[in-house]
Design a protein around this motif. Structure first.
Motif, PDB file in Angstrom:
ATOM      1  N   PRO A 158      11.352   8.052  -4.402  1.00 30.11           N
ATOM      2  CA  PRO A 158      12.282   7.064  -3.844  1.00 30.11           C
ATOM      3  C   PRO A 158      11.646   5.691  -3.627  1.00 30.11           C
ATOM      4  O   PRO A 158      12.269   4.653  -3.898  1.00 30.11           O
ATOM      5  CB  PRO A 158      12.716   7.698  -2.519  1.00 30.11           C
ATOM      6  CG  PRO A 158      12.557   9.162  -2.735  1.00 30.11           C
ATOM      7  CD  PRO A 158      11.349   9.296  -3.609  1.00 30.11           C
ATOM      8  N   ALA A 159      10.398   5.668  -3.161  1.00 28.11           N
ATOM      9  CA  ALA A 159       9.713   4.384  -2.956  1.00 28.11           C
ATOM     10  C   ALA A 159       9.437   3.703  -4.285  1.00 28.11           C
ATOM     11  O   ALA A 159       9.528   2.474  -4.397  1.00 28.11           O
ATOM     12  CB  ALA A 159       8.410   4.603  -2.192  1.00 28.11           C
TER      13      ALA A 159
ATOM     14  N   LEU B 215      -6.256   3.796  -2.420  1.00 29.19           N
ATOM     15  CA  LEU B 215      -6.926   3.694  -1.124  1.00 29.19           C
ATOM     16  C   LEU B 215      -7.977   2.583  -1.140  1.00 29.19           C
ATOM     17  O   LEU B 215      -8.061   1.778  -0.208  1.00 29.19           O
ATOM     18  CB  LEU B 215      -7.573   5.028  -0.769  1.00 29.19           C
ATOM     19  CG  LEU B 215      -8.298   5.117   0.579  1.00 29.19           C
ATOM     20  CD1 LEU B 215      -7.347   4.827   1.720  1.00 29.19           C
ATOM     21  CD2 LEU B 215      -8.938   6.492   0.749  1.00 29.19           C
ATOM     22  N   ILE B 216      -8.754   2.530  -2.218  1.00 29.06           N
ATOM     23  CA  ILE B 216      -9.776   1.485  -2.346  1.00 29.06           C
ATOM     24  C   ILE B 216      -9.119   0.109  -2.420  1.00 29.06           C
ATOM     25  O   ILE B 216      -9.574  -0.853  -1.788  1.00 29.06           O
ATOM     26  CB  ILE B 216     -10.651   1.735  -3.585  1.00 29.06           C
ATOM     27  CG1 ILE B 216     -11.474   3.007  -3.392  1.00 29.06           C
ATOM     28  CG2 ILE B 216     -11.564   0.542  -3.858  1.00 29.06           C
ATOM     29  CD1 ILE B 216     -12.248   3.429  -4.635  1.00 29.06           C
TER      30      ILE B 216
ATOM     31  N   MET C 271       0.832  -1.208   0.000  1.00 30.01           N
ATOM     32  CA  MET C 271       0.000   0.000   0.000  1.00 30.01           C
ATOM     33  C   MET C 271       0.865   1.255   0.000  1.00 30.01           C
ATOM     34  O   MET C 271       0.529   2.260  -0.644  1.00 30.01           O
ATOM     35  CB  MET C 271      -0.925  -0.015   1.211  1.00 30.01           C
ATOM     36  CG  MET C 271      -2.063  -1.012   1.105  1.00 30.01           C
ATOM     37  SD  MET C 271      -3.256  -0.888   2.445  1.00 30.01           S
ATOM     38  CE  MET C 271      -2.391  -1.760   3.737  1.00 30.01           C
ATOM     39  N   THR C 272       1.987   1.201   0.692  1.00 26.83           N
ATOM     40  CA  THR C 272       2.898   2.342   0.694  1.00 26.83           C
ATOM     41  C   THR C 272       3.457   2.598  -0.702  1.00 26.83           C
ATOM     42  O   THR C 272       3.504   3.749  -1.160  1.00 26.83           O
ATOM     43  CB  THR C 272       4.054   2.090   1.679  1.00 26.83           C
ATOM     44  OG1 THR C 272       3.518   1.849   2.985  1.00 26.83           O
ATOM     45  CG2 THR C 272       4.985   3.286   1.744  1.00 26.83           C
ATOM     46  N   VAL C 273       3.859   1.537  -1.380  1.00 24.07           N
ATOM     47  CA  VAL C 273       4.372   1.683  -2.750  1.00 24.07           C
ATOM     48  C   VAL C 273       3.271   2.192  -3.679  1.00 24.07           C
ATOM     49  O   VAL C 273       3.511   3.041  -4.545  1.00 24.07           O
ATOM     50  CB  VAL C 273       4.945   0.346  -3.252  1.00 24.07           C
ATOM     51  CG1 VAL C 273       5.324   0.442  -4.725  1.00 24.07           C
ATOM     52  CG2 VAL C 273       6.156  -0.056  -2.419  1.00 24.07           C
ATOM     53  N   ALA C 274       2.052   1.674  -3.513  1.00 23.73           N
ATOM     54  CA  ALA C 274       0.941   2.135  -4.347  1.00 23.73           C
ATOM     55  C   ALA C 274       0.703   3.627  -4.149  1.00 23.73           C
ATOM     56  O   ALA C 274       0.440   4.365  -5.113  1.00 23.73           O
ATOM     57  CB  ALA C 274      -0.317   1.347  -4.010  1.00 23.73           C
ATOM     58  N   GLY C 275       0.806   4.105  -2.910  1.00 26.66           N
ATOM     59  CA  GLY C 275       0.669   5.530  -2.655  1.00 26.66           C
ATOM     60  C   GLY C 275       1.770   6.334  -3.322  1.00 26.66           C
ATOM     61  O   GLY C 275       1.534   7.441  -3.831  1.00 26.66           O
ATOM     62  N   ALA C 276       2.995   5.778  -3.342  1.00 26.54           N
ATOM     63  CA  ALA C 276       4.099   6.454  -4.026  1.00 26.54           C
ATOM     64  C   ALA C 276       3.859   6.524  -5.523  1.00 26.54           C
ATOM     65  O   ALA C 276       4.165   7.548  -6.171  1.00 26.54           O
ATOM     66  CB  ALA C 276       5.412   5.715  -3.739  1.00 26.54           C
TER      67      ALA C 276
ATOM     68  N   GLY D 254      -1.013   7.114   2.334  1.00 31.84           N
ATOM     69  CA  GLY D 254      -0.593   8.499   2.568  1.00 31.84           C
ATOM     70  C   GLY D 254       0.897   8.607   2.809  1.00 31.84           C
ATOM     71  O   GLY D 254       1.558   9.549   2.334  1.00 31.84           O
ATOM     72  N   LEU D 255       1.451   7.629   3.542  1.00 33.12           N
ATOM     73  CA  LEU D 255       2.897   7.608   3.761  1.00 33.12           C
ATOM     74  C   LEU D 255       3.639   7.446   2.441  1.00 33.12           C
ATOM     75  O   LEU D 255       4.631   8.146   2.179  1.00 33.12           O
ATOM     76  CB  LEU D 255       3.250   6.458   4.710  1.00 33.12           C
ATOM     77  CG  LEU D 255       4.739   6.224   4.977  1.00 33.12           C
ATOM     78  CD1 LEU D 255       5.353   7.436   5.665  1.00 33.12           C
ATOM     79  CD2 LEU D 255       4.935   4.967   5.840  1.00 33.12           C
ATOM     80  N   GLY D 256       3.164   6.541   1.593  1.00 32.29           N
ATOM     81  CA  GLY D 256       3.794   6.358   0.288  1.00 32.29           C
ATOM     82  C   GLY D 256       3.680   7.599  -0.584  1.00 32.29           C
ATOM     83  O   GLY D 256       4.623   7.956  -1.296  1.00 32.29           O
TER      84      GLY D 256
END
Length: 213
Positions: free
Chosen positions: A174-175, A63-64, A45-50, A166-168
């Motif tokens: 970089p992520a 998010l979904i 999920m972090t990578v997806a956010g990035a 959100g973090l990503g």
């Protein structure tokens, strides 16, 4: 019939989780949104956010995907709790001692306070220290309706997915580069994962054989 479906469903959930491990290196750098749906994994999920940050995918979609990924099998454990009640909860809670016995007896009581505690556990189930399967099974055990259970699970899953996507999004490029580098070496990473799983299986088998001899 429902008991058989639920029993095989639980085993399929565990088998599915193991089967996803070798796929992660292949998809993390190419389609993390799909991987988030398939696994509900926090790092994914972090990578997806990035990826959303660099314009590869809409943020709402990430998010979904994360929310669905975490929720998709929760109902199986709710159903197991509804069908098998305290027997399953005792199994998931681990070896009995006097304190655990008192806790399980308290959970079995139909009280508003008890329901509030279990409702909170369902919402907080995505947190690392919360035994999610136990929380879901307890919800079914005390008679929580499926609709209420899914709403509470949605709230917790969406909050957790929002935190990691959100973090990503904040990390950004970089992520993305790190994920793409993992995918570049996907063959070796997948082989290492498969080898580690086989080694763990072999170790367990050898220990079981040693105890039986």
């Amino acid at each position: 019939m429902r008991d058989l479906v639920c029993w095989y469903g639980i085993w399929l959930v565990f088998a599915y989780s193991f089967a996803m491990w070798p796929l992660k290196p292949w998809l993390i750098g190419t389609n993390p949104v799909l991987l988030a749906v398939l696994t509900g994994d926090q790092s994914t999920m972090t990578v997806a956010g990035a990826f959303a940050r660099v314009g590869e995918t809409p943020y709402v979609l990430t998010l979904i995907a994360g929310t669905v990924g975490m929720m998709k099998f929760a109902w199986v454990f709710w159903l197991a709790g509804r069908l098998w009640g305290g027997n399953l909860v005792r199994l998931l809670a681990g070896p009995p001692d006097e304190r655990k016995k008192r806790s399980r007896n308290l959970l079995a009581r139909e009280t508003p306070a008890n329901r509030r505690v279990i409702a909170a556990a369902v919402v907080l189930a995505p947190l690392p220290l919360i035994p999610s399967a136990l929380a879901f099974a307890s919800a079914g055990w005390v008679g929580m309706s499926l609709t209420t259970f899914l709403v509470l699970n949605l709230i917790g899953s969406a909050a957790w997915a929002g935190l990691f996507t959100g973090l990503g999004f904040a990390i950004g490029s970089p992520a993305v580069r790190m994920a793409e580098r993992v995918t570049d070496y996907a063959v070796w990473v997948s082989l290492a994962i498969v080898a580690a799983m086989l080694l763990m299986r072999l170790t367990v088998s050898l220990r079981a054989a040693g105890k039986s001899s």
